[in-house]
Design a protein around this motif. Structure first.
Motif, short mmCIF file in Angstrom:
data_model
loop_
_atom_site.label_atom_id
_atom_site.label_comp_id
_atom_site.label_asym_id
_atom_site.label_seq_id
_atom_site.Cartn_x
_atom_site.Cartn_y
_atom_site.Cartn_z
N CYS A 188 -0.42 11.00 -12.85
CA CYS A 188 0.49 11.62 -11.90
C CYS A 188 0.88 13.01 -12.44
O CYS A 188 0.97 13.41 -13.62
N THR A 196 7.80 11.95 -3.18
CA THR A 196 8.10 11.44 -1.62
C THR A 196 9.33 12.10 -1.26
O THR A 196 10.29 12.56 -1.80
N THR A 226 7.21 11.61 -8.03
CA THR A 226 6.01 11.25 -7.29
C THR A 226 5.94 12.19 -5.75
O THR A 226 4.97 12.01 -5.12
N TYR A 270 1.36 2.33 -8.18
CA TYR A 270 2.49 1.62 -8.04
C TYR A 270 3.18 1.30 -9.34
O TYR A 270 4.40 1.36 -9.39
N THR A 291 9.90 2.56 3.60
CA THR A 291 9.03 2.43 4.60
C THR A 291 8.93 1.19 5.06
O THR A 291 8.47 1.04 6.47
N HIS A 298 0.94 -1.25 -0.15
CA HIS A 298 0.04 0.11 -0.05
C HIS A 298 0.73 1.22 0.09
O HIS A 298 1.48 1.48 0.96
N ILE A 299 0.87 1.85 -1.11
CA ILE A 299 1.55 3.16 -1.21
C ILE A 299 0.67 4.33 -1.92
O ILE A 299 -0.15 3.86 -2.40
N SER A 300 1.12 5.66 -1.53
CA SER A 300 0.06 6.54 -1.96
C SER A 300 0.03 6.88 -3.45
O SER A 300 -0.71 7.27 -4.01
N THR A 301 1.31 6.59 -4.26
CA THR A 301 1.20 6.80 -5.54
C THR A 301 0.93 5.81 -6.27
O THR A 301 1.09 4.59 -5.94
#
Lengths: 273, 411
Positions: free
Chosen positions: A149, A237, A235, A79, A208, A74-77
């Protein structure tokens, strides 16, 4: 009568600066070799240069399937954008280590017959890699458009990060190319290093999810930070500035010492082939 | 004093030869922990070599494989570094150690011209200027867009050579390249080299073929074991060449001929054994066997069973060129059956046929339409003109028949 000496050959060491000047004088050879390699690699293939994106594209598909469907991360951007930023950085690095590392061995006949500063051979690999990298970047842009994006002003930093990517890769490639001439074993070790290296590098996973006590690794891992910077650009981060400074300094020291080692050993290269 | 083109001063180069070459990391690591000393021995590829080459001179370097010719040329061209010593060039050097160096089989003829020429440090503009000249000279214009891997060997060589001919320099360092390709190509190479000589360029040509370079070079360096044995004219070198190169001949100096050791030869045919061989009638001086008198050579054989056979003697010069073949076989006929018994076969070489040089005589046994056995260098001969001095002029050629000549005033 004193005659003017055109050129003198004697044993002994040349300084790094003199050597780099020589390389600069024949910089056209870097382009020549890069063009040769690209032509040869894609000669008589239907897809031609497009083949260079097949490999990162395959990586993209496999990683996307696994880490979205099988073991979802689970990542915000999106995948696909996340993993592709990792893939392009990692592939450029490994192609430099792998190709620059073996370039002297693969051009033995040439080295034995024609004199030129040998450093242009690993350097030419940085250029072929850059062409393939640029095609992948175009693919990344396409992915970003598809997934929605946003592009950011941070893209202005892209050339600097690419430079860091090149220096990181060349530091390994130059050391290995000079060493493989003496120690042929390294020729076989390189693919292993690359194969295992991807697990130590946050290509398909975010840092993370790595347990906190292992995070110190990234202080000594320039490629991880190159990838982190690509992600920062594309992205948004966060990056760890301390890790970047320490690891890039390390890469730069490796690069410089690699150059010194290469130049020091250049005169023995033909002896060992 | 005339101008120098290049000066080689006390150049030495040695290589480490390991009993077990520590090519692998393991061995290098193991060596650190083992008490065994490094077993490397030094091989002196070049041992204190000094030569001065004058401007406009063409210098030949001759010696057998491993004598140090190639190492010297690699050092001169900067591919290897000397351990000690110094080389000064008084003009722009170019080294041609290989024809087609830098060629890639997948690339087209045109792409290879650009690739190879830029490796020889041509600028792009210069290559474009010379491009048409190169293509014209090579004669492969119709195939210039084809990958060179599809070229015939001859086309490949012609293209590669035409690039070299466009190189511009004052000093040319050439290694063995004139020995490749077919006779036609070699002629072209030689013609080009002669053209360079005529232009007053300085040449250094390494070869193991004395005949080849003796016509091109006015001075020849004889190398052996990394050292210079002698420098002199082609004739002077020829005298030593035979001593230094036992692969070709093994001789004691001053001896006129040499017979191969008996235990080294086998007839190769069950029913025949070779008993004896040598020279019967000849006249020799200190300088060798005189070519002014007939020379007869014989071989004695024992035949245990009737066999269809004929015998021959091949006369070769030191470069391996067959001068002529003498045979017991009459022209056009086949080998005859020879009954059991002992025989002596004699070949009578007429006077004024052999040149004043070395010959190796190979003995051949020929059965029904095929060579059953060839014994190389059964007899080696040193031929002279019957005088006591060596310094007479030797005319080039594998044989020296009497040719009548006249100079007439036709005005």
């Amino acid at each position: 009568m004193e005659q003017r000496i055109y050129k003198t050959i004697r044993g002994g060491q040349v300084s790094l600066l003199t050597y780099l000047k020589e390389v600069w004088q024949v910089r056209h050879l870097i382009i020549t070799f890069a063009a040769r390699d690209l032509k040869v690699q894609y000669a008589q293939t239907y897809l031609g240069l497009l083949w260079s994106v097949i490999q990162p594209l395959t990586g993209l598909i496999i990683f996307s399937f696994f880490f979205q469907r099988v073991i979802p991360l689970h990542i915000s951007t999106p995948y696909s954008v996340f993993v592709f930023t990792g893939i392009i950085g990692w592939f450029y690095f490994t192609s430099l280590v792998g190709q620059a590392g073996t370039v002297l061995m693969n051009n033995q006949q040439l080295i034995k017959k024609i004199q030129f500063p040998r450093l242009v051979l690993p350097l030419s690999k940085a250029l072929t890699g850059l062409i393939e990298f640029s095609i992948s970047i175009l693919l990344l842009f396409a992915l970003m458009l598809i997934t929605g994006c946003p592009f950011s002003w941070r893209i202005l930093f892209l050339p600097l990060v690419v430079l860091a990517n090149v220096i990181t890769g060349l530091s390994g490639g130059i050391w290995l190319s000079a060493l493989t001439v003496r120690f042929r074993d390294l020729h076989h070790i390189i693919p292993y290093l690359i194969g295992f290296g991807i697990w130590l590098t946050p290509v398909f996973y975010p840092t993370t999810i790595v347990p906190h006590e292992f995070n110190f690794i990234y202080y000594f891992h320039p490629v991880a930070n190159v990838i982190a910077l690509y992600r920062w650009i594309f992205t948004g981060t966060d990056v760890n500035l301390g890790q970047i400074i320490v690891s890039f300094s390390l890469a730069f020291v490796l690069f410089l010492s690699g150059l010194v080692f290469f130049v020091k050993n250049e005169k023995f290269i033909a002896d060992h082939l | 004093m005339s101008e120098l083109a290049l000066e080689i001063k006390n150049v030495s180069k040695s290589f480490q030869i390991h009993e077990n070459r520590a090519d692998s990391l393991k061995e290098n690591i193991a060596r650190v922990f083992s008490s065994k000393k490094n077993t490397a021995t030094l091989f002196h590829a070049l041992d204190n070599v000094s030569v001065k080459v004058k401007k406009g001179e063409s210098l030949g370097i001759i010696g057998r494989n491993g004598a140090g010719k190639s190492t010297l040329l690699r050092i001169l061209s900067g591919i290897m570094q000397p351990d000690t010593g110094e080389i000064n060039f008084y003009g722009k050097p170019v080294s041609i150690l290989d024809i087609g160096a830098g060629f890639h089989p997948e690339l087209s003829g045109r792409e290879n011209i650009f690739l190879s020429a830029s490796l020889y440090n041509f600028t792009k503009a210069k290559i474009e200027e010379k491009y048409q000249e190169i293509v014209d000279f090579s004669g492969v214009e119709n195939f210039i867009e084809e990958p060179v891997k599809n070229y015939s060997a001859g086309m490949y060589l012609r293209l590669a050579f035409s690039i070299i001919t466009c190189l511009e320099a004052d000093i040319y360092l050439i290694d063995e390249v004139i020995n490749v390709g077919d006779a036609n190509f070699q002629m072209k190479c030689k013609a080009k080299i002669e053209e360079l000589i005529a232009q007053g360029k300085t040449l250094l040509i390494a070869s193991h073929n004395l005949n080849e370079i003796s016509t091109l070079c006015n001075r020849i360096v004889l190398m052996e074991n990394g050292k210079i044995l002698d420098i002199g004219t082609s004739d002077a070198i020829q005298k030593y060449f035979t001593i230094a190169i036992p692969e070709y001949f093994s001789f004691d100096e001053g001896k006129a001929f040499h017979l191969k050791e008996k235990n080294e030869i086998h007839s190769g045919v069950e029913q025949i054994s070779i008993l004896n061989y040598g020279l019967k009638d000849y006249e020799a001086t200190f300088t060798g066997i005189s070519n002014q008198k007939p020379i007869s050579l014989f071989v004695e054989v024992e035949i245990t069973e009737p066999v269809k056979i004929s015998f021959g003697m091949q006369f070769c010069d030191i470069t391996g060129v067959v001068a002529f073949t003498a045979s017991t076989l009459a022209r056009g006929s086949v080998s005859e059956i020879i009954e059991k018994g002992k025989y002596q076969i004699t070949f009578l070489i007429p006077p004024h046929l052999l040149n004043e040089k070395m010959y190796a005589v190979n003995f051949t046994l020929v059965g029904e339409k095929k060579v059953l056995m060839k014994i190389d260098k059964l007899i080696t001969l040193k031929i002279s003109d019957g005088t006591e001095t060596i310094n007479a002029v030797v005319l080039p050629g594998v044989v020296k028949p009497i040719i009548n000549s006249v100079i007439e005033n036709i005005a």
